[in-house]
Design a protein around this motif. Sequence first.
Motif, PDB file in Angstrom:
ATOM      1  N   LEU A  33       0.667  -0.741  -0.397  1.00 12.51           N
ATOM      2  CA  LEU A  33      -0.220  -0.262  -0.012  1.00 12.51           C
ATOM      3  C   LEU A  33       0.944   1.705  -0.048  1.00 12.51           C
ATOM      4  N   GLN A  34       2.106   0.986   1.126  1.00 12.24           N
ATOM      5  CA  GLN A  34       3.049   2.588   0.708  1.00 12.24           C
ATOM      6  C   GLN A  34       3.806   2.618  -0.482  1.00 12.24           C
ATOM      7  N   THR A 178      -8.975  -2.460  -5.480  1.00 10.85           N
ATOM      8  CA  THR A 178      -8.496  -3.297  -6.248  1.00 10.85           C
ATOM      9  C   THR A 178      -6.925  -4.112  -5.340  1.00 10.85           C
ATOM     10  N   LEU A 179      -6.767  -3.312  -4.177  1.00 13.74           N
ATOM     11  CA  LEU A 179      -6.000  -4.471  -2.834  1.00 13.74           C
ATOM     12  C   LEU A 179      -6.927  -5.336  -2.900  1.00 13.74           C
ATOM     13  N   THR A 180      -7.384  -5.625  -2.213  1.00  9.59           N
ATOM     14  CA  THR A 180      -8.366  -6.285  -2.059  1.00  9.59           C
ATOM     15  C   THR A 180      -8.431  -7.633  -3.060  1.00  9.59           C
ATOM     16  N   GLU A 181      -8.822  -7.813  -4.090  1.00  8.63           N
ATOM     17  CA  GLU A 181      -8.130  -8.321  -5.225  1.00  8.63           C
ATOM     18  C   GLU A 181      -6.960  -9.137  -5.040  1.00  8.63           C
ATOM     19  N   PHE A 182      -6.257  -8.416  -5.186  1.00  8.93           N
ATOM     20  CA  PHE A 182      -4.138  -8.349  -5.428  1.00  8.93           C
ATOM     21  C   PHE A 182      -3.969  -9.539  -3.903  1.00  8.93           C
ATOM     22  N   LEU A 187      -9.134  -4.687   3.388  1.00 12.27           N
ATOM     23  CA  LEU A 187      -9.350  -3.465   4.468  1.00 12.27           C
ATOM     24  C   LEU A 187      -9.369  -1.934   4.065  1.00 12.27           C
ATOM     25  N   ALA A 188      -9.479  -1.254   5.240  1.00 10.11           N
ATOM     26  CA  ALA A 188     -10.647   0.041   5.127  1.00 10.11           C
ATOM     27  C   ALA A 188      -8.927   0.677   5.081  1.00 10.11           C
ATOM     28  N   LEU A 189      -8.990   1.305   4.522  1.00 14.25           N
ATOM     29  CA  LEU A 189      -7.785   3.288   4.544  1.00 14.25           C
ATOM     30  C   LEU A 189      -8.768   4.739   4.692  1.00 14.25           C
ATOM     31  N   ILE A 190      -7.996   4.861   6.326  1.00 15.12           N
ATOM     32  CA  ILE A 190      -8.745   5.986   7.479  1.00 15.12           C
ATOM     33  C   ILE A 190      -8.066   6.990   7.809  1.00 15.12           C
TER      34      ILE A 190
END
Length: 530
Positions: A33-34, A178-182, A187-190
Amino acid sequence: VSVTAGFVINYLPVHKRIHEQLSSEVRAIAVDLQARMDEEVLSLPRLARVLQSDRRLQRELLAFNRQETEKTDRFHDYINRQIELFDIDFFQIVTAEFSLIHGLDDAFYGAELGQEERSSPAFREDIQTALDKKRIVLNISQEGSVYSIHATAPLFYAGEVFGAITVGTYVDDTFALTLTEFTGVKLALISLTNGIISTSLRGEEQKSLINHAMVHQVMVGEVSSLYSEDHGRAQALFYQSSRIVDEVLGLVIYLDLTESHSPLFESGKRLLYTAITISMLVVLLGIMTYFILINPMRKLYGKARILLEVCSTSAGIVQPDPGRFKGNELLVLDNALETASMTVYANIGHLLEQKERFESLAVRDALTGLGNRRMFQDLLETSTSFSRRHGSRLALFYMDLDKFKPINDTLGHDIGDLLLKEVAHRLQEAVRDSDVVFRLGGDEFAALLPECQDSEEALEVGRRVLASVGEPYFLEGNQCSIGISIGISLFPLHGENVKDLLKSADSALYKVKESGRGRCLVAPLPDSVA
Protein backbone atom coordinates in the motif's frame (compact mmCIF):
# COMPACT_ATOMS: atom_id res chain seq x y z
CA VAL A 1 -12.93 -25.11 34.34
CA SER A 2 -10.93 -27.72 32.46
CA VAL A 3 -11.85 -26.25 29.11
CA THR A 4 -10.86 -22.76 30.22
CA ALA A 5 -7.55 -23.89 31.72
CA GLY A 6 -6.76 -26.05 28.71
CA PHE A 7 -7.53 -23.15 26.41
CA VAL A 8 -5.14 -20.84 28.26
CA ILE A 9 -2.32 -23.40 28.39
CA ASN A 10 -2.49 -24.50 24.77
CA TYR A 11 -3.27 -21.09 23.39
CA LEU A 12 0.21 -19.60 23.82
CA PRO A 13 2.28 -21.59 21.27
CA VAL A 14 -0.56 -21.75 18.76
CA HIS A 15 -1.28 -18.04 19.11
CA LYS A 16 2.38 -17.15 18.58
CA ARG A 17 2.52 -19.10 15.33
CA ILE A 18 -0.73 -17.59 14.06
CA HIS A 19 0.21 -14.07 15.13
CA GLU A 20 3.62 -14.25 13.41
CA GLN A 21 2.02 -15.48 10.20
CA LEU A 22 -0.68 -12.82 10.23
CA SER A 23 1.76 -10.06 11.16
CA SER A 24 3.93 -11.03 8.21
CA GLU A 25 0.92 -10.90 5.88
CA VAL A 26 -0.15 -7.51 7.21
CA ARG A 27 3.36 -6.05 6.88
CA ALA A 28 3.50 -7.17 3.24
CA ILE A 29 0.10 -5.58 2.57
CA ALA A 30 1.09 -2.36 4.31
CA VAL A 31 4.37 -2.18 2.36
CA ASP A 32 2.51 -2.71 -0.91
CA LEU A 33 0.00 0.00 0.00
CA GLN A 34 2.78 2.45 0.91
CA ALA A 35 4.60 1.68 -2.36
CA ARG A 36 1.44 2.29 -4.40
CA MET A 37 0.76 5.58 -2.62
CA ASP A 38 4.38 6.72 -2.96
CA GLU A 39 4.33 5.92 -6.68
CA GLU A 40 1.30 8.15 -7.18
CA VAL A 41 2.11 10.90 -4.67
CA LEU A 42 5.88 11.42 -4.97
CA SER A 43 5.61 12.03 -8.71
CA LEU A 44 3.29 15.00 -8.15
CA PRO A 45 5.84 17.43 -6.56
CA ARG A 46 8.39 16.54 -9.24
CA LEU A 47 5.89 17.30 -12.02
CA ALA A 48 4.84 20.56 -10.34
CA ARG A 49 8.50 21.58 -9.97
CA VAL A 50 9.20 20.84 -13.67
CA LEU A 51 6.26 22.96 -14.82
CA GLN A 52 7.12 25.71 -12.31
CA SER A 53 10.62 26.12 -13.77
CA ASP A 54 9.52 25.96 -17.42
CA ARG A 55 10.66 29.26 -18.96
CA ARG A 56 8.48 28.86 -22.02
CA LEU A 57 5.44 28.23 -19.85
CA GLN A 58 6.07 31.54 -18.08
CA ARG A 59 6.32 33.43 -21.36
CA GLU A 60 3.19 31.78 -22.77
CA LEU A 61 1.23 32.62 -19.61
CA LEU A 62 2.17 36.28 -19.89
CA ALA A 63 1.03 36.24 -23.53
CA PHE A 64 -2.20 34.57 -22.39
CA ASN A 65 -2.82 37.34 -19.84
CA ARG A 66 -2.36 39.93 -22.61
CA GLN A 67 -5.21 38.19 -24.50
CA GLU A 68 -3.14 37.55 -27.63
CA THR A 69 -5.44 35.08 -29.43
CA GLU A 70 -2.79 33.33 -31.51
CA LYS A 71 -0.48 32.89 -28.52
CA THR A 72 -3.40 31.80 -26.30
CA ASP A 73 -4.17 28.86 -28.60
CA ARG A 74 -0.48 28.02 -28.76
CA PHE A 75 -0.33 28.13 -24.96
CA HIS A 76 -3.11 25.51 -24.57
CA ASP A 77 -1.45 23.28 -27.17
CA TYR A 78 1.88 23.57 -25.40
CA ILE A 79 0.40 22.74 -21.97
CA ASN A 80 -1.47 19.72 -23.35
CA ARG A 81 1.77 18.38 -24.87
CA GLN A 82 3.58 18.82 -21.57
CA ILE A 83 1.06 17.04 -19.34
CA GLU A 84 0.15 14.20 -21.70
CA LEU A 85 3.49 12.54 -20.80
CA PHE A 86 2.43 12.16 -17.15
CA ASP A 87 -0.30 9.95 -15.65
CA ILE A 88 -2.36 12.46 -13.64
CA ASP A 89 -6.09 12.70 -12.95
CA PHE A 90 -6.44 16.47 -12.78
CA PHE A 91 -4.50 19.60 -13.62
CA GLN A 92 -5.17 23.33 -13.39
CA ILE A 93 -3.44 26.68 -13.82
CA VAL A 94 -4.93 29.68 -12.03
CA THR A 95 -4.04 33.34 -11.71
CA ALA A 96 -3.18 34.99 -8.40
CA GLU A 97 -6.88 35.97 -8.24
CA PHE A 98 -7.96 32.26 -8.56
CA SER A 99 -9.23 32.61 -12.14
CA LEU A 100 -8.95 29.28 -13.96
CA ILE A 101 -6.73 29.58 -17.05
CA HIS A 102 -6.29 25.94 -18.05
CA GLY A 103 -7.73 22.73 -16.56
CA LEU A 104 -7.88 18.98 -17.04
CA ASP A 105 -11.05 17.19 -15.80
CA ASP A 106 -13.74 19.88 -16.28
CA ALA A 107 -16.33 17.91 -14.29
CA PHE A 108 -14.22 18.17 -11.15
CA TYR A 109 -13.53 21.90 -11.46
CA GLY A 110 -16.88 22.97 -12.90
CA ALA A 111 -15.27 25.01 -15.67
CA GLU A 112 -14.35 24.69 -19.32
CA LEU A 113 -11.13 25.78 -20.97
CA GLY A 114 -10.95 29.46 -21.75
CA GLN A 115 -13.81 30.47 -19.43
CA GLU A 116 -13.23 32.90 -16.56
CA GLU A 117 -14.31 30.46 -13.84
CA ARG A 118 -13.08 30.26 -10.30
CA SER A 119 -10.98 27.38 -8.98
CA SER A 120 -12.67 24.80 -6.76
CA PRO A 121 -12.91 25.90 -3.08
CA ALA A 122 -11.25 22.60 -2.12
CA PHE A 123 -7.96 23.92 -3.53
CA ARG A 124 -8.13 27.64 -2.72
CA GLU A 125 -6.53 27.24 0.69
CA ASP A 126 -3.61 25.25 -0.78
CA ILE A 127 -3.24 27.75 -3.63
CA GLN A 128 -3.27 30.67 -1.20
CA THR A 129 -0.65 28.93 0.97
CA ALA A 130 1.56 28.28 -2.08
CA LEU A 131 1.24 31.92 -3.21
CA ASP A 132 1.90 33.37 0.26
CA LYS A 133 4.82 31.11 1.24
CA LYS A 134 6.17 30.79 -2.32
CA ARG A 135 6.72 27.05 -2.05
CA ILE A 136 5.15 23.82 -3.25
CA VAL A 137 2.25 22.60 -1.08
CA LEU A 138 1.41 18.87 -1.00
CA ASN A 139 -1.92 17.99 0.61
CA ILE A 140 -4.95 15.71 0.74
CA SER A 141 -8.52 16.98 0.47
CA GLN A 142 -12.01 15.65 -0.13
CA GLU A 143 -14.30 16.79 -2.95
CA GLY A 144 -17.66 15.02 -2.66
CA SER A 145 -17.01 11.27 -2.51
CA VAL A 146 -13.54 11.61 -4.07
CA TYR A 147 -10.38 11.83 -1.97
CA SER A 148 -7.75 13.86 -3.86
CA ILE A 149 -3.99 14.10 -3.41
CA HIS A 150 -2.51 17.16 -5.07
CA ALA A 151 0.60 19.35 -5.32
CA THR A 152 0.30 23.12 -5.82
CA ALA A 153 3.28 25.21 -7.01
CA PRO A 154 3.49 29.02 -7.35
CA LEU A 155 4.51 30.52 -10.70
CA PHE A 156 7.12 33.31 -10.80
CA TYR A 157 8.23 35.82 -13.37
CA ALA A 158 10.89 38.45 -12.63
CA GLY A 159 10.66 37.53 -8.94
CA GLU A 160 6.90 38.14 -8.74
CA VAL A 161 4.19 35.50 -8.19
CA PHE A 162 1.49 35.70 -10.88
CA GLY A 163 -0.27 32.33 -10.66
CA ALA A 164 -0.19 28.72 -9.49
CA ILE A 165 -0.23 25.18 -10.92
CA THR A 166 -2.07 22.25 -9.30
CA VAL A 167 -1.54 18.61 -10.33
CA GLY A 168 -3.03 15.61 -8.59
CA THR A 169 -4.63 12.18 -8.50
CA TYR A 170 -7.72 10.56 -6.92
CA VAL A 171 -8.17 7.84 -4.33
CA ASP A 172 -11.62 6.23 -3.91
CA ASP A 173 -13.11 2.83 -3.06
CA THR A 174 -11.71 1.32 -6.26
CA PHE A 175 -8.26 1.66 -4.68
CA ALA A 176 -9.18 -0.65 -1.75
CA LEU A 177 -11.13 -3.03 -4.01
CA THR A 178 -8.14 -3.40 -6.33
CA LEU A 179 -5.82 -4.08 -3.41
CA THR A 180 -8.34 -6.57 -1.94
CA GLU A 181 -8.40 -8.50 -5.21
CA PHE A 182 -4.60 -8.59 -5.21
CA THR A 183 -4.05 -9.52 -1.53
CA GLY A 184 -7.17 -11.58 -0.84
CA VAL A 185 -8.03 -9.73 2.39
CA LYS A 186 -10.55 -7.02 3.21
CA LEU A 187 -9.23 -3.64 4.29
CA ALA A 188 -10.09 0.00 4.92
CA LEU A 189 -8.00 3.18 4.65
CA ILE A 190 -8.98 5.77 7.31
CA SER A 191 -8.05 9.43 7.87
CA LEU A 192 -8.38 11.24 11.19
CA THR A 193 -9.88 14.30 9.49
CA ASN A 194 -11.82 12.72 6.59
CA GLY A 195 -12.94 9.38 8.02
CA ILE A 196 -12.99 6.32 5.75
CA ILE A 197 -11.21 7.16 2.49
CA SER A 198 -11.22 3.83 0.68
CA THR A 199 -12.63 0.49 1.83
CA SER A 200 -13.69 -2.92 0.57
CA LEU A 201 -15.89 -3.45 3.68
CA ARG A 202 -19.62 -2.86 3.26
CA GLY A 203 -22.61 -1.99 5.46
CA GLU A 204 -22.88 -3.68 8.85
CA GLU A 205 -19.58 -5.46 8.26
CA GLN A 206 -17.87 -2.08 8.16
CA LYS A 207 -19.51 -0.87 11.37
CA SER A 208 -18.71 -4.04 13.33
CA LEU A 209 -15.11 -4.49 12.21
CA ILE A 210 -13.67 -0.95 12.39
CA ASN A 211 -12.87 -0.03 15.99
CA HIS A 212 -12.34 3.74 15.74
CA ALA A 213 -10.83 3.99 19.22
CA MET A 214 -8.08 1.51 18.37
CA VAL A 215 -7.48 3.10 14.96
CA HIS A 216 -7.12 6.52 16.60
CA GLN A 217 -4.69 5.09 19.19
CA VAL A 218 -2.43 3.85 16.37
CA MET A 219 -2.69 7.00 14.25
CA VAL A 220 -1.80 9.44 17.04
CA GLY A 221 1.41 7.49 17.64
CA GLU A 222 0.71 5.79 20.96
CA VAL A 223 1.56 2.40 19.40
CA SER A 224 2.93 1.38 15.99
CA SER A 225 0.30 -1.30 15.37
CA LEU A 226 -2.47 -3.19 17.21
CA TYR A 227 -3.88 -6.70 16.91
CA SER A 228 -7.44 -7.54 18.03
CA GLU A 229 -9.14 -10.97 18.15
CA ASP A 230 -12.66 -12.32 18.65
CA HIS A 231 -12.58 -16.11 19.07
CA GLY A 232 -16.37 -16.33 19.09
CA ARG A 233 -16.45 -15.18 15.50
CA ALA A 234 -12.94 -16.43 14.67
CA GLN A 235 -11.69 -13.17 13.22
CA ALA A 236 -8.67 -10.87 13.69
CA LEU A 237 -8.19 -7.17 12.96
CA PHE A 238 -4.86 -5.43 12.42
CA TYR A 239 -4.56 -1.66 12.84
CA GLN A 240 -1.48 -0.04 11.34
CA SER A 241 -0.54 3.58 10.59
CA SER A 242 1.04 4.81 7.35
CA ARG A 243 2.33 8.38 6.93
CA ILE A 244 1.33 9.68 3.51
CA VAL A 245 1.96 13.29 2.55
CA ASP A 246 1.17 15.56 5.55
CA GLU A 247 -1.42 13.30 7.13
CA VAL A 248 -1.36 9.97 8.99
CA LEU A 249 -3.66 7.33 7.53
CA GLY A 250 -4.89 4.25 9.41
CA LEU A 251 -4.97 0.85 7.73
CA VAL A 252 -7.49 -1.73 9.02
CA ILE A 253 -7.05 -5.28 7.69
CA TYR A 254 -9.54 -8.09 8.39
CA LEU A 255 -8.49 -11.77 8.22
CA ASP A 256 -10.59 -14.90 8.75
CA LEU A 257 -9.05 -17.18 11.42
CA THR A 258 -11.66 -19.95 11.49
CA GLU A 259 -9.36 -22.75 10.31
CA SER A 260 -6.25 -21.62 12.19
CA HIS A 261 -8.09 -21.24 15.54
CA SER A 262 -9.98 -24.54 15.49
CA PRO A 263 -7.30 -26.41 17.55
CA LEU A 264 -7.80 -23.92 20.39
CA PHE A 265 -11.32 -25.19 21.09
CA GLU A 266 -10.27 -28.85 21.44
CA SER A 267 -7.73 -28.54 24.25
CA GLY A 268 -9.75 -29.76 27.29
CA LYS A 269 -8.72 -33.43 26.91
CA ARG A 270 -5.02 -32.54 27.03
CA LEU A 271 -5.19 -30.63 30.35
CA LEU A 272 -3.35 -33.20 32.52
CA TYR A 273 -0.53 -33.81 30.06
CA THR A 274 -0.13 -30.07 29.57
CA ALA A 275 0.09 -29.38 33.32
CA ILE A 276 2.87 -31.99 33.74
CA THR A 277 4.69 -30.65 30.71
CA ILE A 278 4.56 -27.10 32.01
CA SER A 279 5.98 -28.15 35.40
CA MET A 280 8.94 -29.83 33.70
CA LEU A 281 9.43 -26.87 31.41
CA VAL A 282 9.61 -24.49 34.38
CA VAL A 283 12.47 -26.48 35.93
CA LEU A 284 14.21 -26.87 32.59
CA LEU A 285 13.74 -23.18 31.86
CA GLY A 286 15.58 -22.19 35.01
CA ILE A 287 18.57 -24.35 34.07
CA MET A 288 18.60 -23.18 30.48
CA THR A 289 18.27 -19.54 31.52
CA TYR A 290 21.61 -19.69 33.28
CA PHE A 291 23.53 -21.44 30.49
CA ILE A 292 21.81 -19.71 27.56
CA LEU A 293 21.26 -16.20 28.90
CA ILE A 294 23.18 -15.32 32.07
CA ASN A 295 26.53 -16.99 31.30
CA PRO A 296 26.73 -15.71 27.68
CA MET A 297 25.68 -12.26 28.91
CA ARG A 298 28.74 -12.14 31.14
CA LYS A 299 30.97 -13.00 28.19
CA LEU A 300 29.17 -10.44 26.04
CA TYR A 301 29.82 -7.85 28.74
CA GLY A 302 33.57 -7.97 28.13
CA LYS A 303 33.16 -7.83 24.33
CA ALA A 304 30.75 -4.90 24.61
CA ARG A 305 33.28 -2.86 26.57
CA ILE A 306 35.91 -3.47 23.86
CA LEU A 307 33.39 -2.52 21.11
CA LEU A 308 32.52 0.65 23.01
CA GLU A 309 36.16 1.74 23.24
CA VAL A 310 36.96 0.92 19.58
CA CYS A 311 33.89 2.69 18.13
CA SER A 312 34.33 5.75 20.32
CA THR A 313 37.96 6.10 19.23
CA SER A 314 37.38 5.51 15.49
CA ALA A 315 34.36 7.84 15.21
CA GLY A 316 35.69 10.51 17.56
CA ILE A 317 32.60 10.16 19.79
CA VAL A 318 32.99 11.03 23.46
CA GLN A 319 31.28 8.41 25.61
CA PRO A 320 30.84 8.16 29.40
CA ASP A 321 33.23 6.00 31.34
CA PRO A 322 32.20 2.31 30.90
CA GLY A 323 33.23 1.77 34.52
CA ARG A 324 30.04 3.47 35.69
CA PHE A 325 28.06 0.50 34.29
CA LYS A 326 30.18 -2.10 36.04
CA GLY A 327 28.05 -5.09 37.02
CA ASN A 328 25.21 -4.13 34.67
CA GLU A 329 25.84 -6.04 31.43
CA LEU A 330 22.65 -4.85 29.71
CA LEU A 331 23.50 -1.16 30.12
CA VAL A 332 27.03 -1.71 28.82
CA LEU A 333 25.68 -3.62 25.80
CA ASP A 334 23.07 -0.95 25.10
CA ASN A 335 25.68 1.81 25.25
CA ALA A 336 28.04 -0.15 23.00
CA LEU A 337 25.36 -0.79 20.37
CA GLU A 338 24.31 2.87 20.39
CA THR A 339 27.92 3.96 19.86
CA ALA A 340 28.38 1.40 17.07
CA SER A 341 25.23 2.68 15.37
CA MET A 342 26.45 6.29 15.52
CA THR A 343 29.76 5.16 14.00
CA VAL A 344 28.02 3.34 11.16
CA TYR A 345 25.71 6.31 10.43
CA ALA A 346 28.69 8.69 10.32
CA ASN A 347 30.52 6.45 7.84
CA ILE A 348 27.39 6.00 5.72
CA GLY A 349 26.94 9.78 5.49
CA HIS A 350 30.54 10.17 4.33
CA LEU A 351 30.09 7.44 1.70
CA LEU A 352 26.90 9.06 0.40
CA GLU A 353 28.68 12.40 0.00
CA GLN A 354 31.45 10.69 -1.98
CA LYS A 355 28.88 8.88 -4.12
CA GLU A 356 27.12 12.14 -5.03
CA ARG A 357 30.44 13.77 -5.88
CA PHE A 358 31.50 10.86 -8.11
CA GLU A 359 28.11 10.78 -9.88
CA SER A 360 28.42 14.50 -10.63
CA LEU A 361 31.95 14.05 -12.01
CA ALA A 362 30.70 11.26 -14.29
CA VAL A 363 28.49 13.62 -16.34
CA ARG A 364 30.06 17.06 -15.70
CA ASP A 365 33.23 18.63 -17.00
CA ALA A 366 35.48 19.22 -13.98
CA LEU A 367 36.89 22.52 -15.30
CA THR A 368 33.86 24.40 -16.70
CA GLY A 369 30.95 22.65 -14.98
CA LEU A 370 29.30 22.03 -18.36
CA GLY A 371 27.98 18.62 -19.34
CA ASN A 372 30.69 16.32 -20.69
CA ARG A 373 30.68 14.05 -23.73
CA ARG A 374 28.76 11.33 -21.89
CA MET A 375 25.93 13.69 -20.96
CA PHE A 376 25.98 15.08 -24.51
CA GLN A 377 25.46 11.62 -26.03
CA ASP A 378 22.66 10.76 -23.58
CA LEU A 379 20.76 14.03 -24.07
CA LEU A 380 21.18 13.91 -27.84
CA GLU A 381 19.60 10.43 -27.93
CA THR A 382 16.76 11.58 -25.67
CA SER A 383 16.15 14.83 -27.56
CA THR A 384 15.99 13.16 -30.98
CA SER A 385 13.57 10.55 -29.64
CA PHE A 386 11.36 13.29 -28.15
CA SER A 387 11.43 15.36 -31.37
CA ARG A 388 10.64 12.29 -33.47
CA ARG A 389 7.65 11.42 -31.27
CA HIS A 390 6.20 14.96 -31.23
CA GLY A 391 7.13 16.00 -34.76
CA SER A 392 9.33 18.89 -33.61
CA ARG A 393 12.83 19.95 -34.66
CA LEU A 394 16.13 20.60 -32.95
CA ALA A 395 19.54 21.99 -33.91
CA LEU A 396 23.00 20.62 -33.11
CA PHE A 397 26.03 22.97 -32.83
CA TYR A 398 29.56 21.56 -33.20
CA MET A 399 32.04 24.27 -32.08
CA ASP A 400 35.83 24.58 -32.06
CA LEU A 401 37.86 27.53 -30.69
CA ASP A 402 40.16 29.38 -33.11
CA LYS A 403 43.70 30.44 -32.04
CA PHE A 404 43.36 28.84 -28.60
CA LYS A 405 46.52 26.71 -28.77
CA PRO A 406 48.95 29.66 -29.24
CA ILE A 407 47.44 31.39 -26.19
CA ASN A 408 47.65 28.21 -24.15
CA ASP A 409 51.30 27.68 -25.17
CA THR A 410 52.48 31.26 -24.62
CA LEU A 411 50.55 32.30 -21.50
CA GLY A 412 50.46 28.91 -19.80
CA HIS A 413 47.87 26.31 -18.96
CA ASP A 414 46.53 28.28 -15.99
CA ILE A 415 45.52 31.16 -18.27
CA GLY A 416 44.22 28.62 -20.77
CA ASP A 417 41.97 27.09 -18.13
CA LEU A 418 40.65 30.52 -17.13
CA LEU A 419 39.98 31.26 -20.79
CA LEU A 420 38.00 28.01 -21.22
CA LYS A 421 35.91 28.85 -18.15
CA GLU A 422 35.12 32.31 -19.53
CA VAL A 423 34.25 30.84 -22.95
CA ALA A 424 31.89 28.35 -21.29
CA HIS A 425 30.19 31.21 -19.43
CA ARG A 426 29.79 33.29 -22.59
CA LEU A 427 28.38 30.33 -24.51
CA GLN A 428 25.71 29.80 -21.87
CA GLU A 429 24.82 33.50 -21.94
CA ALA A 430 24.64 33.61 -25.74
CA VAL A 431 22.27 30.66 -26.30
CA ARG A 432 18.61 30.54 -25.34
CA ASP A 433 17.33 29.54 -21.91
CA SER A 434 16.11 26.17 -23.20
CA ASP A 435 19.44 25.33 -24.91
CA VAL A 436 22.18 23.18 -23.35
CA VAL A 437 25.96 23.67 -23.82
CA PHE A 438 28.59 20.91 -23.42
CA ARG A 439 32.37 20.70 -23.38
CA LEU A 440 33.48 17.64 -25.33
CA GLY A 441 37.19 17.97 -24.50
CA GLY A 442 40.09 20.37 -25.10
CA ASP A 443 38.72 23.40 -26.95
CA GLU A 444 35.77 21.50 -28.47
CA PHE A 445 32.22 22.46 -27.44
CA ALA A 446 28.72 21.47 -28.51
CA ALA A 447 25.17 22.73 -27.94
CA LEU A 448 21.63 21.31 -28.32
CA LEU A 449 18.85 23.70 -29.36
CA PRO A 450 15.40 22.09 -28.86
CA GLU A 451 12.36 23.58 -30.63
CA CYS A 452 14.59 25.12 -33.33
CA GLN A 453 12.32 25.30 -36.35
CA ASP A 454 14.64 26.27 -39.21
CA SER A 455 18.18 27.18 -40.19
CA GLU A 456 17.58 30.93 -39.85
CA GLU A 457 16.72 30.54 -36.16
CA ALA A 458 19.84 28.40 -35.66
CA LEU A 459 22.04 30.91 -37.51
CA GLU A 460 20.68 33.74 -35.37
CA VAL A 461 21.82 31.94 -32.23
CA GLY A 462 25.12 31.09 -33.92
CA ARG A 463 25.80 34.75 -34.73
CA ARG A 464 25.23 35.69 -31.08
CA VAL A 465 27.75 33.01 -30.07
CA LEU A 466 30.32 34.33 -32.56
CA ALA A 467 29.92 37.89 -31.30
CA SER A 468 30.10 36.92 -27.61
CA VAL A 469 33.13 34.62 -27.91
CA GLY A 470 34.95 37.05 -30.20
CA GLU A 471 35.07 39.88 -27.65
CA PRO A 472 38.47 40.45 -25.91
CA TYR A 473 39.37 38.59 -22.71
CA PHE A 474 41.18 40.11 -19.70
CA LEU A 475 42.72 37.35 -17.62
CA GLU A 476 45.08 38.17 -14.74
CA GLY A 477 46.48 41.23 -16.47
CA ASN A 478 46.65 39.59 -19.90
CA GLN A 479 44.49 40.61 -22.85
CA CYS A 480 43.81 38.03 -25.54
CA SER A 481 41.34 37.39 -28.32
CA ILE A 482 40.08 34.18 -29.87
CA GLY A 483 37.36 33.14 -32.27
CA ILE A 484 35.09 30.18 -32.73
CA SER A 485 33.93 28.08 -35.69
CA ILE A 486 30.48 26.50 -35.70
CA GLY A 487 29.02 23.65 -37.73
CA ILE A 488 25.22 23.25 -37.59
CA SER A 489 22.90 20.35 -38.41
CA LEU A 490 19.10 20.15 -38.00
CA PHE A 491 16.93 17.21 -37.01
CA PRO A 492 15.37 15.60 -38.99
CA LEU A 493 16.54 17.48 -42.12
CA HIS A 494 20.15 16.24 -41.88
CA GLY A 495 19.37 12.76 -40.60
CA GLU A 496 16.90 10.66 -38.65
CA ASN A 497 19.54 9.32 -36.25
CA VAL A 498 22.30 10.62 -34.00
CA LYS A 499 25.10 9.33 -36.20
CA ASP A 500 23.95 11.26 -39.29
CA LEU A 501 23.38 14.46 -37.25
CA LEU A 502 26.90 14.34 -35.80
CA LYS A 503 28.39 13.60 -39.19
CA SER A 504 26.60 16.56 -40.84
CA ALA A 505 27.56 19.00 -38.06
CA ASP A 506 31.19 17.84 -38.13
CA SER A 507 31.29 18.18 -41.93
CA ALA A 508 29.97 21.76 -41.72
CA LEU A 509 32.58 22.61 -39.05
CA TYR A 510 35.35 21.22 -41.27
CA LYS A 511 34.22 23.43 -44.17
CA VAL A 512 34.23 26.49 -41.88
CA LYS A 513 37.83 25.77 -40.85
CA GLU A 514 38.92 25.30 -44.46
CA SER A 515 37.32 28.58 -45.53
CA GLY A 516 39.01 30.76 -42.92
CA ARG A 517 37.33 30.01 -39.55
CA GLY A 518 35.37 32.45 -37.37
CA ARG A 519 31.86 31.87 -38.75
CA CYS A 520 28.90 29.48 -38.54
CA LEU A 521 27.63 27.27 -41.34
CA VAL A 522 24.56 25.04 -41.69
CA ALA A 523 25.38 21.70 -43.29
CA PRO A 524 23.98 21.24 -46.81
CA LEU A 525 20.85 19.11 -47.07
CA PRO A 526 21.26 15.47 -48.18
CA ASP A 527 20.35 14.70 -51.79
CA SER A 528 17.18 12.85 -50.72
CA VAL A 529 15.87 15.91 -48.82
CA ALA A 530 17.04 18.44 -51.39
